[in-house]
Each structure stands twice: as C-alpha cells, then as structure tokens.
Design a protein around this motif. Structure first.
Motif, PDB file in Angstrom:
ATOM      1  N   SER A 122      -1.790   4.549  -5.605  1.00 48.71           N
ATOM      2  CA  SER A 122      -2.830   5.039  -4.690  1.00 48.71           C
ATOM      3  C   SER A 122      -3.968   5.693  -5.462  1.00 48.71           C
ATOM      4  N   GLU A 123      -3.623   6.483  -6.470  1.00 52.70           N
ATOM      5  CA  GLU A 123      -4.642   7.150  -7.273  1.00 52.70           C
ATOM      6  C   GLU A 123      -5.506   6.131  -8.000  1.00 52.70           C
ATOM      7  N   LEU A 163      -7.997   4.551  -5.639  1.00 49.51           N
ATOM      8  CA  LEU A 163      -9.124   5.440  -5.363  1.00 49.51           C
ATOM      9  C   LEU A 163     -10.108   5.443  -6.522  1.00 49.51           C
ATOM     10  N   ALA A 195     -10.301   9.315   3.114  1.00 50.81           N
ATOM     11  CA  ALA A 195     -10.754  10.693   2.925  1.00 50.81           C
ATOM     12  C   ALA A 195      -9.940  11.659   3.775  1.00 50.81           C
ATOM     13  N   THR A 231      -6.881  11.306   4.762  1.00 54.38           N
ATOM     14  CA  THR A 231      -5.574  11.435   4.131  1.00 54.38           C
ATOM     15  C   THR A 231      -5.648  12.406   2.959  1.00 54.38           C
ATOM     16  N   LEU A 232      -6.701  12.311   2.161  1.00 54.18           N
ATOM     17  CA  LEU A 232      -6.866  13.229   1.038  1.00 54.18           C
ATOM     18  C   LEU A 232      -7.079  14.660   1.517  1.00 54.18           C
ATOM     19  N   HIS A 233      -7.736  14.832   2.664  1.00 55.12           N
ATOM     20  CA  HIS A 233      -7.928  16.172   3.228  1.00 55.12           C
ATOM     21  C   HIS A 233      -6.631  16.735   3.809  1.00 55.12           C
ATOM     22  N   LEU A 284      -2.219   6.259   1.879  1.00 58.41           N
ATOM     23  CA  LEU A 284      -3.166   5.453   1.116  1.00 58.41           C
ATOM     24  C   LEU A 284      -2.601   4.070   0.805  1.00 58.41           C
ATOM     25  N   VAL A 340     -11.411  16.848  -3.989  1.00 58.50           N
ATOM     26  CA  VAL A 340     -10.002  16.815  -3.606  1.00 58.50           C
ATOM     27  C   VAL A 340      -9.259  16.035  -4.679  1.00 58.50           C
ATOM     28  N   THR A 341      -8.285  16.663  -5.294  1.00 58.89           N
ATOM     29  CA  THR A 341      -7.557  16.084  -6.442  1.00 58.89           C
ATOM     30  C   THR A 341      -8.521  15.553  -7.490  1.00 58.89           C
ATOM     31  N   VAL A 372     -14.974  13.565  -2.167  1.00 61.97           N
ATOM     32  CA  VAL A 372     -14.508  13.137  -0.847  1.00 61.97           C
ATOM     33  C   VAL A 372     -15.497  13.635   0.200  1.00 61.97           C
TER      34      VAL A 372
END
Length: 346
Positions: free
Chosen positions: A65-66, A69, A108, A110-112, A120, A156-157, A161
């Motif tokens: 997933s990373e 992104l 986004a 999901t990241l939040h 993801l 985020v990470t 985002v």
C-alpha cells in the motif's frame, strides 16, 4: 567505476528506507542506471517492474500500500522527489517532496483514519489532486483530480494528503451509494475530523449538492453535528460552573410576535445564547440576514445575545464560557430588559 558503468539493483538498496523502493526513470538515471539496463531489469522475469508510466518498483512482487501511494505521487508530481540526501539538503527543508500533488479521495480518508473508508489494498485507484493547468492523464491505478486552487496538504505518514473536507468531496464525487456517502460524512463529524460547515462548503464548491443522495447525507451530517455541538454546550455550562439556563426555548412578546428560538436563555440576566450551525449553502446570505435581524431585535429589547459556533465550542470552550460569564455579570449594570414570554421550543 566510471559514471557510465551500469549498476545492478543491489547498490540502490540504500534508497529503500525513504522511498520504499519506488523511483522514477529520471531518478534511476541520476543514480547511474542507463536506459538499456533499466529496460532489461523491467522485462518479464526481471528484478524490477514499471508500475506506472515512468515509475519503477525495485522488486518483482506486488507493491505494498505504501509503495502504491509513493508511486501515485511520483507519477503526479511536477518533478521527481529528491532521492539523494545531499540534493535534499541543497533544496532546503521546506521544499515539498512531491510538488503539486497530494493524495485525495478515499485513499486520503483512509490515511486520515476513517473506519468507514476501504483499505488501501482494496482500492483500484489512488486519487491524486493536481492543479487544473497540469497536463496529466489518469492511468491504471491512478485517478487524476484537478482543482483551480490547491489546498494546503496535511502530512500523514510523511505523505501530502488533502484536508478531510476536500478529500470527502473528491470521494463523494465517485460514489453513488447513499449509505456509503452518509457513513463517510457522519464519521467526519462524529470522529472530530472537521466541522459540518467545512464539509458542506467543500461539497457545495464541488457542485455536489444537487445530487439527492448527497443532500440526504448532508441532512444526516447536520443533525449529527448539531447534536454534538449541543452536548459541548451542556458540557461548557456545567463544566465551567455557569448558572443553569433554560434550554431550547422560544421567546415571544406578550400577545405579540415570535422573537425566535434560542439554545439557552438566562431569564434573570436577560442573556441569550445562540448556537450557529448554519451550513454554507446557496442561501447562506438569506440565512445570515435572518440571524442578524433576530439578534438586532432582541438587543433592542435589552436582551444580550451571545453567538457561538460548534468550532469555537470545540477549540476554545473555556474562552466561550468566559464570554457568557462576562455577559451574565454585566446584566446588573444594564437597564431592565423588556418582558418576554419564554416557551419550550416547538
């Protein structure tokens, strides 16, 4: 070894920690990998693979997933992200790693940390927000979303985002299921990601308020936001030792017209509190005029009106309590207010 000596994938392992083994062709060339070697590594059975146009994954397995992104942002960024530490130092600490690109939409959310957005791994595409003038096409795995004005991204990470309201609007644009839309909007408020007004403003700017299932979801959102704001109002009064008001009342002149509804009223001090939960829609000016007329009418009758918002109650509750306490204390020095009838709000 000369500058033109081909490199194998091995010397590039030191890049994995910062870029998850995802690089652009231009970045690989800057590390001394000639085009022929790059193409050879990306052939079937090779050690690398091209996951997006011009974006290379430095291992043969499926991307994490990373890595998806990072790949999407590298594809959409105006210029490649820096990979060499000395270059990063030369560029300065405030230069964005992915210029003119940020994750938006469901990815986004999901990241939040939205529980109601999909993982993801299950997303077919990563939505990436870019300026409208960019000449960039959507491709397999990446949906390009354009905007005339880029918002300030949240980190985020370590990734740029889109803010929650903008990400919600971009997600809702792609959704036709009413229940999914309602869950996302409600969670935005219930989990404290943002206020209802900012969500409705973003939906309005995206011209989504003409869709019936979005309008229904907004109504649920506003009801949720109103309930949360009222709970904060009760918490403020009781937590900061304010006198107990009468809650949710209508005021009328004796035998006369209706003066309007209030969220809280202190009859002895003639102090009214109004919680502004208006949503910024097309009729915002008319609604504000109605609020202003009511306030002016009450103040002509000698009633002090304290105006607050859900955002103020969330971010500055102590300050709002001080404003109410000051209004209550000042009541003794004012002329008595006109007599009004206090009735439960219908």
């Amino acid at each position: 070894m000369t500058h033109n000596t081909p490199l194998s994938p091995r010397p590039l392992h030191h890049l994995a920690e910062t870029h998850r083994r995802v690089l652009t062709r231009a970045q690989l060339r800057s590390h001394g990998v000639p085009p022929a070697e790059l193409d050879a590594q990306c052939r079937p059975g090779g050690s690398w693979q091209q996951v997006l146009p011009g974006v290379i994954l430095l291992h043969p397995g499926p991307p994490t997933s990373e890595e998806r992104l990072h790949a999407a942002l590298l594809y959409a960024a105006r210029e490649p992200a820096s990979t060499v530490p000395s270059q990063a130092r030369a560029e300065g600490p405030h230069r964005p790693a992915f210029p003119e690109a940020m994750v938006t939409g469901l990815a986004a959310l999901t990241l939040h940390g939205f529980a109601s957005s999909p993982s993801l791994l299950t997303l077919d595409r990563i939505d990436v927000l870019v300026p409208r003038a960019r000449r960039l096409r959507s491709t397999s795995g990446v949906r390009v979303v354009r905007t005339p004005a880029m918002p300030t991204p949240r980190q985020v990470t370590g990734l740029p985002v889109a803010p929650v309201p903008r990400a919600l609007a971009d997600a809702v644009r792609q959704l036709s299921d009413a229940e999914t839309v309602r869950r996302l909007l409600t969670e935005a408020v219930r989990a404290g990601h943002c206020e209802p007004a900012s969500v409705v403003r973003a939906l309005n700017q995206a011209k989504l308020l003409s869709r019936p299932h979005v309008v229904d979801a907004v109504d649920a959102l506003l009801a949720e936001g109103r309930a949360i704001a009222e709970d904060r109002l009760y918490e403020m009064v009781r937590g900061y030792g304010l006198p107990e008001p009468v809650w949710n009342v209508d005021l009328r002149l004796p035998g006369g017209p209706h003066l309007g509804g209030l969220d809280a009223y202190w009859p002895e001090q003639a102090v009214a509190l109004e919680l502004d939960t208006r949503a910024p829609r097309q009729d915002e000016d008319a609604l504000w005029s109605e609020y202003a007329r009511k306030r002016e009418h009450l103040e002509r009758l000698g009633i002090t009106v304290v105006h607050t918002t859900p955002k103020k109650l969330r971010n500055a509750m102590e300050q709002q309590a001080a404003v109410v306490r000051t209004a209550l204390m000042a009541a003794g020095g004012r002329e008595p207010a006109a007599y009004v009838v206090v009735l439960p709000r219908s």
